[in-house]
Design a protein around this motif. Structure first.
Motif, PDB file in Angstrom:
ATOM      1  N   SER A   1     -16.575 -25.307  -0.502  1.00  0.00           N
ATOM      2  CA  SER A   1     -17.164 -24.174  -0.272  1.00  0.00           C
ATOM      3  C   SER A   1     -18.514 -24.217  -0.440  1.00  0.00           C
ATOM      4  N   HIS A   2     -19.261 -25.025  -1.364  1.00  0.00           N
ATOM      5  CA  HIS A   2     -20.651 -25.244  -1.362  1.00  0.00           C
ATOM      6  C   HIS A   2     -21.295 -25.938  -0.266  1.00  0.00           C
ATOM      7  N   LEU A   3     -20.549 -26.869   0.191  1.00  0.00           N
ATOM      8  CA  LEU A   3     -20.874 -27.411   1.907  1.00  0.00           C
ATOM      9  C   LEU A   3     -20.914 -26.370   2.740  1.00  0.00           C
ATOM     10  N   VAL A   4     -20.076 -25.678   2.840  1.00  0.00           N
ATOM     11  CA  VAL A   4     -20.100 -24.686   3.827  1.00  0.00           C
ATOM     12  C   VAL A   4     -20.969 -23.752   3.820  1.00  0.00           C
ATOM     13  N   GLY A   5     -21.378 -23.257   2.800  1.00  0.00           N
ATOM     14  CA  GLY A   5     -22.416 -22.352   2.342  1.00  0.00           C
ATOM     15  C   GLY A   5     -23.796 -23.087   2.943  1.00  0.00           C
ATOM     16  N   HIS A   6     -24.052 -24.242   2.288  1.00  0.00           N
ATOM     17  CA  HIS A   6     -25.091 -24.805   2.962  1.00  0.00           C
ATOM     18  C   HIS A   6     -25.311 -25.111   4.294  1.00  0.00           C
TER      19      HIS A   6
END
Length: 79
Positions: free
Chosen positions: A23-28
């Motif tokens: 989810s952090h990768l998606v946000g980035h």
């Protein structure tokens, strides 16, 4: 997790994208302007991990990777 080459066109695929790291990768990626296809069977990931990310830039498919790839392949040849 898998992502496409950032120089390609189209959407970026993130498997396990509803997990903590995914989810952090998606946000980035969304912050960088990508449209993101998230595939997660939610066995350990949670929809809540994607809260706060621009919904217009992500599509969540609740499925295993093999199920999602079968769907995507069918869409590619259907039309």
């Amino acid at each position: 997790m898998t992502t496409t080459d950032s120089t390609s066109t189209g959407r970026t695929l993130v498997t396990g994208g509803a997990g903590f790291i995914g989810s952090h990768l998606v946000g980035h990626l969304v912050d960088l302007g990508h449209d993101v296809l998230v595939v997660d069977d939610l066995s350990t990931g949670r929809r809540e991990n994607l809260a706060g990310i621009d919904d217009s830039k992500i599509e969540l498919r609740t499925a295993t990777v093999s199920e999602a790839m079968s769907e995507i392949a069918g869409e590619s040849f259907a039309g």
